[in-house]
Design a protein around this motif. Structure first.
Motif, mmCIF file in Angstrom:
data_model
loop_
_atom_site.group_PDB
_atom_site.id
_atom_site.type_symbol
_atom_site.label_atom_id
_atom_site.label_comp_id
_atom_site.label_asym_id
_atom_site.label_seq_id
_atom_site.Cartn_x
_atom_site.Cartn_y
_atom_site.Cartn_z
ATOM 1 N N PHE A 5 0.835 -1.197 0.000
ATOM 2 C CA PHE A 5 0.000 0.000 0.000
ATOM 3 C C PHE A 5 0.867 1.242 0.000
ATOM 4 C CE2 PHE A 5 -3.274 -2.866 1.228
ATOM 5 C CZ PHE A 5 -4.468 -2.250 0.890
ATOM 6 N N MET A 6 0.320 2.303 -0.593
ATOM 7 C CA MET A 6 0.876 3.647 -0.468
ATOM 8 C C MET A 6 -0.222 4.490 0.154
ATOM 9 S SD MET A 6 3.011 4.225 -3.976
ATOM 10 C CE MET A 6 3.964 5.591 -3.366
ATOM 11 N N ASN A 7 0.094 5.151 1.243
ATOM 12 C CA ASN A 7 -0.861 6.022 1.916
ATOM 13 C C ASN A 7 -0.558 7.461 1.523
ATOM 14 O OD1 ASN A 7 -2.238 3.959 3.487
ATOM 15 N ND2 ASN A 7 -0.285 3.750 4.555
ATOM 16 N N TYR A 8 -1.622 8.234 1.257
ATOM 17 C CA TYR A 8 -1.479 9.590 0.745
ATOM 18 C C TYR A 8 -2.044 10.616 1.722
ATOM 19 C CZ TYR A 8 -0.536 7.259 -3.684
ATOM 20 O OH TYR A 8 0.007 6.471 -4.656
ATOM 21 N N ARG A 9 -1.481 11.820 1.661
ATOM 22 C CA ARG A 9 -2.011 12.951 2.407
ATOM 23 C C ARG A 9 -3.115 13.609 1.585
ATOM 24 N NH1 ARG A 9 3.458 13.226 2.824
ATOM 25 N NH2 ARG A 9 4.270 12.926 4.896
ATOM 26 N N GLU A 10 -3.820 14.528 2.197
ATOM 27 C CA GLU A 10 -4.892 15.237 1.494
ATOM 28 C C GLU A 10 -4.388 16.005 0.278
ATOM 29 O OE1 GLU A 10 -7.388 17.619 3.964
ATOM 30 O OE2 GLU A 10 -7.794 15.968 5.338
ATOM 31 N N ASP A 11 -3.110 16.453 0.309
ATOM 32 C CA ASP A 11 -2.565 17.207 -0.827
ATOM 33 C C ASP A 11 -2.090 16.298 -1.959
ATOM 34 O OD1 ASP A 11 -0.142 16.136 0.051
ATOM 35 O OD2 ASP A 11 0.750 18.072 0.541
ATOM 36 N N GLY A 12 -2.224 14.974 -1.783
ATOM 37 C CA GLY A 12 -1.841 14.017 -2.818
ATOM 38 C C GLY A 12 -0.433 13.477 -2.696
ATOM 39 N N SER A 13 0.370 14.006 -1.786
ATOM 40 C CA SER A 13 1.728 13.488 -1.606
ATOM 41 C C SER A 13 1.691 12.185 -0.812
ATOM 42 C CB SER A 13 2.607 14.525 -0.899
ATOM 43 O OG SER A 13 2.131 14.785 0.400
ATOM 44 N N VAL A 14 2.693 11.352 -1.026
ATOM 45 C CA VAL A 14 2.786 10.059 -0.341
ATOM 46 C C VAL A 14 3.278 10.283 1.085
ATOM 47 C CG1 VAL A 14 3.928 7.802 -0.321
ATOM 48 C CG2 VAL A 14 3.239 8.836 -2.494
ATOM 49 N N SER A 15 2.554 9.741 2.058
ATOM 50 C CA SER A 15 2.980 9.857 3.454
ATOM 51 C C SER A 15 3.824 8.660 3.873
ATOM 52 C CB SER A 15 1.788 10.007 4.389
ATOM 53 O OG SER A 15 0.968 8.869 4.333
ATOM 54 N N ASP A 16 3.450 7.467 3.418
ATOM 55 C CA ASP A 16 4.224 6.272 3.731
ATOM 56 C C ASP A 16 3.841 5.151 2.776
ATOM 57 O OD1 ASP A 16 1.772 5.312 4.756
ATOM 58 O OD2 ASP A 16 2.339 5.734 6.805
#
Length: 107
Positions: free
Chosen positions: A23-34
């Protein structure tokens, strides 16, 4: 980001089933968080975390969503800042900070 192992709270992304696999988890701005692997809803294996605010990032392994073994923390230029070793219960066993001149500090 937090170097002391404290977990941050995030809203549940999976209400219908448990995440399983890569999985790739994303922030609200669309950047990858982890990014990393889930096994039956728990983090497992290698994960990479990114701090969007200042470009810091870190990587290490989880077992049943608990940090284990060696974790490496880097600055935005990919220079190593710190090594932290966790036991199988997620407690810090040992840490080494790397200062900007390349000298090491053990704790």
């Amino acid at each position: 980001f937090q170097l002391d192992g404290d977990a941050a709270e995030f809203p549940a992304l999976f209400n219908e089933c448990l995440p399983h696999g890569l999985f790739m988890n994303y922030r609200e701005d669309g950047s990858v968080s982890d990014s990393g692997y889930y096994k039956n809803g728990l983090r497992t294996g290698k994960w990479i975390h990114r701090d969007s605010a200042d470009g810091l990032w870190y990587q290490g392994a989880y077992q049943n969503s608990i940090k284990i073994k060696e974790w490496k923390y880097y600055d935005k230029n990919n220079k190593l800042l710190e090594l932290i070793f966790y036991d199988n219960r997620g407690h810090i066993n040992w840490r080494k900070k790397i200062n900007r001149q390349g000298n090491h500090e053990q704790h």
